[in-house]
Design a protein around this motif. Sequence first.
Motif, PDB file in Angstrom:
ATOM      1  N   GLU A 103      10.577   2.152  -5.704  1.00 39.89           N
ATOM      2  CA  GLU A 103      12.056   2.669  -5.570  1.00 39.89           C
ATOM      3  C   GLU A 103      12.746   1.708  -4.645  1.00 39.89           C
ATOM      4  N   LEU A 104      12.205   1.279  -3.386  1.00 34.06           N
ATOM      5  CA  LEU A 104      12.385   0.492  -2.536  1.00 34.06           C
ATOM      6  C   LEU A 104      12.669  -1.152  -3.040  1.00 34.06           C
ATOM      7  N   GLY A 105      11.896  -1.293  -4.078  1.00 36.62           N
ATOM      8  CA  GLY A 105      12.031  -2.824  -4.744  1.00 36.62           C
ATOM      9  C   GLY A 105      11.484  -3.697  -3.620  1.00 36.62           C
ATOM     10  N   ILE A 106      10.475  -3.687  -2.871  1.00 36.79           N
ATOM     11  CA  ILE A 106      10.016  -4.332  -1.913  1.00 36.79           C
ATOM     12  C   ILE A 106       8.697  -5.102  -2.275  1.00 36.79           C
ATOM     13  N   SER A 107       8.418  -6.176  -1.972  1.00 36.23           N
ATOM     14  CA  SER A 107       7.008  -6.682  -2.510  1.00 36.23           C
ATOM     15  C   SER A 107       5.912  -6.404  -1.366  1.00 36.23           C
ATOM     16  N   TYR A 108       4.869  -5.928  -2.360  1.00 37.27           N
ATOM     17  CA  TYR A 108       3.532  -5.609  -1.390  1.00 37.27           C
ATOM     18  C   TYR A 108       2.631  -6.053  -2.154  1.00 37.27           C
ATOM     19  N   VAL A 109       1.211  -5.981  -1.514  1.00 37.96           N
ATOM     20  CA  VAL A 109      -0.107  -6.405  -2.194  1.00 37.96           C
ATOM     21  C   VAL A 109      -0.808  -4.850  -2.102  1.00 37.96           C
ATOM     22  N   THR A 110      -1.515  -4.652  -3.118  1.00 38.97           N
ATOM     23  CA  THR A 110      -2.303  -3.452  -3.304  1.00 38.97           C
ATOM     24  C   THR A 110      -3.581  -3.696  -3.059  1.00 38.97           C
ATOM     25  N   LYS A 111      -4.476  -3.139  -2.314  1.00 38.85           N
ATOM     26  CA  LYS A 111      -5.883  -2.958  -2.037  1.00 38.85           C
ATOM     27  C   LYS A 111      -6.349  -1.756  -2.735  1.00 38.85           C
ATOM     28  N   ALA A 112      -6.724  -1.804  -3.750  1.00 37.46           N
ATOM     29  CA  ALA A 112      -7.588  -0.777  -4.643  1.00 37.46           C
ATOM     30  C   ALA A 112      -8.771  -0.348  -3.879  1.00 37.46           C
ATOM     31  N   MET A 113      -9.147   0.634  -3.124  1.00 35.88           N
ATOM     32  CA  MET A 113     -10.408   1.093  -2.652  1.00 35.88           C
ATOM     33  C   MET A 113     -11.382   1.859  -3.621  1.00 35.88           C
ATOM     34  N   GLU A 114     -12.521   1.896  -3.436  1.00 38.44           N
ATOM     35  CA  GLU A 114     -13.345   3.073  -4.031  1.00 38.44           C
ATOM     36  C   GLU A 114     -13.737   4.162  -3.076  1.00 38.44           C
ATOM     37  N   TYR A 115     -13.743   5.424  -3.553  1.00 39.94           N
ATOM     38  CA  TYR A 115     -14.240   6.462  -2.704  1.00 39.94           C
ATOM     39  C   TYR A 115     -15.716   6.113  -2.264  1.00 39.94           C
TER      40      TYR A 115
ATOM     41  N   GLU B 210     -14.711  -2.951   8.061  1.00 39.20           N
ATOM     42  CA  GLU B 210     -13.533  -3.471   7.692  1.00 39.20           C
ATOM     43  C   GLU B 210     -12.582  -2.514   7.511  1.00 39.20           C
ATOM     44  N   TYR B 211     -12.755  -1.523   6.638  1.00 37.65           N
ATOM     45  CA  TYR B 211     -11.306  -0.568   6.416  1.00 37.65           C
ATOM     46  C   TYR B 211     -11.243   0.546   7.442  1.00 37.65           C
ATOM     47  N   LEU B 212     -12.500   0.984   8.134  1.00 32.58           N
ATOM     48  CA  LEU B 212     -12.210   1.627   9.443  1.00 32.58           C
ATOM     49  C   LEU B 212     -11.572   1.009  10.595  1.00 32.58           C
ATOM     50  N   ALA B 213     -11.472  -0.503  10.729  1.00 38.86           N
ATOM     51  CA  ALA B 213     -10.607  -1.024  11.549  1.00 38.86           C
ATOM     52  C   ALA B 213      -9.038  -0.803  11.275  1.00 38.86           C
ATOM     53  N   ILE B 214      -8.743  -0.727   9.752  1.00 42.02           N
ATOM     54  CA  ILE B 214      -7.349  -0.104   9.331  1.00 42.02           C
ATOM     55  C   ILE B 214      -7.169   1.204   9.762  1.00 42.02           C
ATOM     56  N   ASN B 215      -7.999   2.004   9.014  1.00 42.55           N
ATOM     57  CA  ASN B 215      -7.749   3.714   9.243  1.00 42.55           C
ATOM     58  C   ASN B 215      -9.117   4.058   9.600  1.00 42.55           C
ATOM     59  N   PRO B 216      -9.530   4.388  11.012  1.00 45.06           N
ATOM     60  CA  PRO B 216     -10.332   5.102  11.518  1.00 45.06           C
ATOM     61  C   PRO B 216     -11.017   6.242  10.910  1.00 45.06           C
ATOM     62  N   MET B 217     -10.018   7.063  10.103  1.00 43.01           N
ATOM     63  CA  MET B 217     -10.456   8.227   9.683  1.00 43.01           C
ATOM     64  C   MET B 217     -11.126   7.977   8.159  1.00 43.01           C
TER      65      MET B 217
ATOM     66  N   GLY C 298       2.423  -6.132   9.094  1.00 45.64           N
ATOM     67  CA  GLY C 298       2.394  -6.912  10.275  1.00 45.64           C
ATOM     68  C   GLY C 298       1.466  -6.264  11.020  1.00 45.64           C
ATOM     69  N   ASN C 299       1.639  -5.947  12.282  1.00 44.03           N
ATOM     70  CA  ASN C 299       0.499  -5.379  13.173  1.00 44.03           C
ATOM     71  C   ASN C 299       0.816  -3.683  13.256  1.00 44.03           C
ATOM     72  N   THR C 300       1.523  -3.130  12.509  1.00 48.39           N
ATOM     73  CA  THR C 300       1.770  -1.558  12.515  1.00 48.39           C
ATOM     74  C   THR C 300       0.797  -1.122  11.127  1.00 48.39           C
ATOM     75  N   VAL C 301       0.006  -0.253  11.366  1.00 43.84           N
ATOM     76  CA  VAL C 301      -0.930   0.430  10.481  1.00 43.84           C
ATOM     77  C   VAL C 301      -0.028   2.182  10.357  1.00 43.84           C
ATOM     78  N   VAL C 302       0.132   2.573   9.194  1.00 45.26           N
ATOM     79  CA  VAL C 302       0.621   3.935   8.804  1.00 45.26           C
ATOM     80  C   VAL C 302      -0.380   4.815   8.024  1.00 45.26           C
TER      81      VAL C 302
END
Length: 77
Positions: A23-35, A43-50, A59-63
């Motif tokens: 909806e925002l029309g912004i460019s982004y890269v998708t990283k499909a993860m497997e459960y 590597e992923y726990l560095a992005i999201n410790p949960m 950028g430097n922001t992770v949400v």
Amino acid sequence: MSELIFYTHPMSRGRVVRWMLEELGISYVTKAMEYGAEMKSLEYLAINPMGKIPAIQHGNTVVTQVAAILVYLADQF
């Protein structure tokens, strides 16, 4: 502007985030993860410790968590 990376799985709540990104029309890269092991990798726990999806990195922001991601995207774009 920094690249936005969207971490998701096709059968997750990430579908709501993808809708917002489109909806925002912004460019982004998708990283499909497997459960399982991939979401618990160091590597992923560095992005999201949960070790859960969805998550975005801008950028430097992770949400993480759908509602927080939607608010962040609305504020930024």
